[in-house]
Design a protein around this motif. Structure first.
Motif, PDB file in Angstrom:
ATOM      1  N   THR A  47     -11.605   3.310  -3.079  1.00 30.16           N
ATOM      2  CA  THR A  47     -10.768   3.712  -1.951  1.00 30.16           C
ATOM      3  C   THR A  47      -9.904   2.558  -1.463  1.00 30.16           C
ATOM      4  O   THR A  47      -8.694   2.714  -1.287  1.00 30.16           O
ATOM      5  N   ALA A  48     -10.488   1.416  -1.225  1.00 31.57           N
ATOM      6  CA  ALA A  48      -9.730   0.266  -0.719  1.00 31.57           C
ATOM      7  C   ALA A  48      -8.682  -0.194  -1.725  1.00 31.57           C
ATOM      8  O   ALA A  48      -7.580  -0.603  -1.347  1.00 31.57           O
ATOM      9  N   VAL A  49      -8.993  -0.122  -3.001  1.00 28.16           N
ATOM     10  CA  VAL A  49      -8.058  -0.545  -4.039  1.00 28.16           C
ATOM     11  C   VAL A  49      -6.862   0.403  -4.107  1.00 28.16           C
ATOM     12  O   VAL A  49      -5.753  -0.010  -4.426  1.00 28.16           O
ATOM     13  N   ALA A  50      -7.042   1.658  -3.760  1.00 25.82           N
ATOM     14  CA  ALA A  50      -5.966   2.641  -3.851  1.00 25.82           C
ATOM     15  C   ALA A  50      -5.040   2.626  -2.642  1.00 25.82           C
ATOM     16  O   ALA A  50      -3.917   3.121  -2.719  1.00 25.82           O
ATOM     17  N   ILE A  51      -5.474   2.050  -1.543  1.00 22.38           N
ATOM     18  CA  ILE A  51      -4.671   2.095  -0.322  1.00 22.38           C
ATOM     19  C   ILE A  51      -3.399   1.259  -0.444  1.00 22.38           C
ATOM     20  O   ILE A  51      -2.320   1.724  -0.094  1.00 22.38           O
ATOM     21  N   LEU A  52      -3.491   0.031  -0.919  1.00 23.23           N
ATOM     22  CA  LEU A  52      -2.310  -0.833  -0.991  1.00 23.23           C
ATOM     23  C   LEU A  52      -1.228  -0.271  -1.903  1.00 23.23           C
ATOM     24  O   LEU A  52      -0.065  -0.198  -1.492  1.00 23.23           O
ATOM     25  N   PRO A  53      -1.542   0.176  -3.115  1.00 21.45           N
ATOM     26  CA  PRO A  53      -0.476   0.789  -3.922  1.00 21.45           C
ATOM     27  C   PRO A  53       0.120   2.046  -3.277  1.00 21.45           C
ATOM     28  O   PRO A  53       1.322   2.290  -3.393  1.00 21.45           O
ATOM     29  N   ALA A  54      -0.694   2.805  -2.578  1.00 19.69           N
ATOM     30  CA  ALA A  54      -0.173   4.003  -1.913  1.00 19.69           C
ATOM     31  C   ALA A  54       0.796   3.643  -0.799  1.00 19.69           C
ATOM     32  O   ALA A  54       1.754   4.362  -0.542  1.00 19.69           O
ATOM     33  N   LEU A  55       0.566   2.518  -0.137  1.00 25.34           N
ATOM     34  CA  LEU A  55       1.479   2.077   0.906  1.00 25.34           C
ATOM     35  C   LEU A  55       2.747   1.448   0.335  1.00 25.34           C
ATOM     36  O   LEU A  55       3.821   1.562   0.919  1.00 25.34           O
ATOM     37  N   VAL A  56       2.624   0.773  -0.792  1.00 22.81           N
ATOM     38  CA  VAL A  56       3.748   0.027  -1.361  1.00 22.81           C
ATOM     39  C   VAL A  56       4.648   0.903  -2.228  1.00 22.81           C
ATOM     40  O   VAL A  56       5.867   0.699  -2.253  1.00 22.81           O
ATOM     41  N   ALA A  57       4.105   1.870  -2.924  1.00 22.31           N
ATOM     42  CA  ALA A  57       4.879   2.660  -3.890  1.00 22.31           C
ATOM     43  C   ALA A  57       6.141   3.296  -3.305  1.00 22.31           C
ATOM     44  O   ALA A  57       7.211   3.206  -3.932  1.00 22.31           O
ATOM     45  N   PRO A  58       6.116   3.907  -2.127  1.00 23.78           N
ATOM     46  CA  PRO A  58       7.369   4.465  -1.600  1.00 23.78           C
ATOM     47  C   PRO A  58       8.433   3.406  -1.334  1.00 23.78           C
ATOM     48  O   PRO A  58       9.622   3.670  -1.476  1.00 23.78           O
ATOM     49  N   GLN A  59       8.007   2.196  -0.975  1.00 22.84           N
ATOM     50  CA  GLN A  59       8.976   1.135  -0.713  1.00 22.84           C
ATOM     51  C   GLN A  59       9.561   0.557  -1.995  1.00 22.84           C
ATOM     52  O   GLN A  59      10.587  -0.118  -1.961  1.00 22.84           O
ATOM     53  N   VAL A  60       8.924   0.814  -3.109  1.00 24.15           N
ATOM     54  CA  VAL A  60       9.454   0.373  -4.402  1.00 24.15           C
ATOM     55  C   VAL A  60      10.372   1.445  -4.977  1.00 24.15           C
ATOM     56  O   VAL A  60      11.458   1.152  -5.470  1.00 24.15           O
ATOM     57  N   VAL A  61       9.968   2.693  -4.899  1.00 23.17           N
ATOM     58  CA  VAL A  61      10.725   3.774  -5.520  1.00 23.17           C
ATOM     59  C   VAL A  61      11.899   4.217  -4.649  1.00 23.17           C
ATOM     60  O   VAL A  61      13.002   4.433  -5.149  1.00 23.17           O
ATOM     61  N   TRP A  62      11.685   4.354  -3.341  1.00 28.46           N
ATOM     62  CA  TRP A  62      12.740   4.776  -2.406  1.00 28.46           C
ATOM     63  C   TRP A  62      12.834   3.781  -1.258  1.00 28.46           C
ATOM     64  O   TRP A  62      12.484   4.107  -0.121  1.00 28.46           O
ATOM     65  N   PRO A  63      13.304   2.548  -1.503  1.00 27.04           N
ATOM     66  CA  PRO A  63      13.304   1.540  -0.441  1.00 27.04           C
ATOM     67  C   PRO A  63      14.268   1.877   0.693  1.00 27.04           C
ATOM     68  O   PRO A  63      15.415   2.255   0.447  1.00 27.04           O
ATOM     69  N   ALA A  64      13.795   1.746   1.905  1.00 31.82           N
ATOM     70  CA  ALA A  64      14.641   2.004   3.073  1.00 31.82           C
ATOM     71  C   ALA A  64      15.761   0.973   3.173  1.00 31.82           C
ATOM     72  O   ALA A  64      16.832   1.269   3.690  1.00 31.82           O
ATOM     73  N   ALA A  65      15.531  -0.228   2.671  1.00 34.17           N
ATOM     74  CA  ALA A  65      16.547  -1.286   2.736  1.00 34.17           C
ATOM     75  C   ALA A  65      17.792  -0.933   1.935  1.00 34.17           C
ATOM     76  O   ALA A  65      18.871  -1.443   2.213  1.00 34.17           O
ATOM     77  N   THR A  66      17.664  -0.063   0.945  1.00 33.12           N
ATOM     78  CA  THR A  66      18.815   0.335   0.131  1.00 33.12           C
ATOM     79  C   THR A  66      19.163   1.805   0.339  1.00 33.12           C
ATOM     80  O   THR A  66      19.790   2.416  -0.513  1.00 33.12           O
ATOM     81  N   ASP A  67      18.735   2.372   1.452  1.00 32.28           N
ATOM     82  CA  ASP A  67      18.964   3.783   1.768  1.00 32.28           C
ATOM     83  C   ASP A  67      18.401   4.720   0.702  1.00 32.28           C
ATOM     84  O   ASP A  67      18.996   5.735   0.370  1.00 32.28           O
ATOM     85  N   GLY A  68      17.274   4.364   0.137  1.00 37.57           N
ATOM     86  CA  GLY A  68      16.591   5.228  -0.818  1.00 37.57           C
ATOM     87  C   GLY A  68      17.063   5.112  -2.243  1.00 37.57           C
ATOM     88  O   GLY A  68      16.617   5.856  -3.103  1.00 37.57           O
ATOM     89  N   VAL A  69      17.950   4.179  -2.534  1.00 39.82           N
ATOM     90  CA  VAL A  69      18.449   3.988  -3.898  1.00 39.82           C
ATOM     91  C   VAL A  69      17.511   3.033  -4.629  1.00 39.82           C
ATOM     92  O   VAL A  69      17.126   1.993  -4.098  1.00 39.82           O
TER      93      VAL A  69
END
Length: 110
Positions: A47-69
Motif C-alpha cells: 500500500t505505501a509503495v503504491a501511494i507515491l506513484p499514484a500521486l506522481v503519475a498525473p503530474q507526469v502524464v498531464w502536468p498542470a505546469a504545461t496545461d496538461g500537455v
C-alpha cells in the motif's frame, strides 16, 4: 466553469470525511485487535509503495505546469527516478536524481 454551491460543497466534504473515517475504522476499530490473515498482510505491504506513484503519475502524464500537455523533461525525470530507485534501492538518491534531471532538462530546453 461554474461555481459550486455552498450546500453542495459542504455535502461533498462531509461525505468524503465520513467515507475516509469509515475506511480507517474498519481496520482500526473493527479488526484492529485481531490477527489478520497472511494473504491480507501480504497485500497491505504494498500500500505505501503504491501511494507515491499514484500521486506522481498525473503530474507526469498531464502536468498542470504545461496545461496538461505531455512534457519530455517530466517524463525523463520520472524514468530516471524509477531507474535509480530500482538499481540503488535508495529513495533519497532516486528523488534527488529525478529532481536534478527535471530541473536540468527544464533549464536546457528553456
Amino acid at each position: 466553469m461554474t461555481d459550486i454551491g455552498t450546500g453542495t460543497l459542504w455535502t461533498v466534504i462531509i461525505l468524503l470525511g465520513l467515507g475516509s473515517f469509515g475506511l480507517r475504522f474498519v481496520f482500526t476499530g473493527l479488526i484492529g485487535d485481531r490477527a489478520m490473515p497472511p494473504w491480507l498482510l501480504r497485500h497491505l505491504r504494498y500500500t505505501a509503495v503504491a501511494i507515491l506513484p499514484a500521486l506522481v503519475a498525473p503530474q507526469v502524464v498531464w502536468p498542470a505546469a504545461t496545461d496538461g500537455v505531455f512534457d519530455i523533461p517530466r517524463a525523463a525525470a520520472a524514468v530516471v527516478t524509477l531507474g535509480v530507485g530500482l538499481v540503488t534501492r535508495n529513495v533519497i538518491l532516486a528523488i534527488l536524481s529525478g529532481a536534478g534531471t527535471l530541473y536540468g532538462l527544464l533549464y536546457l530546453m528553456g
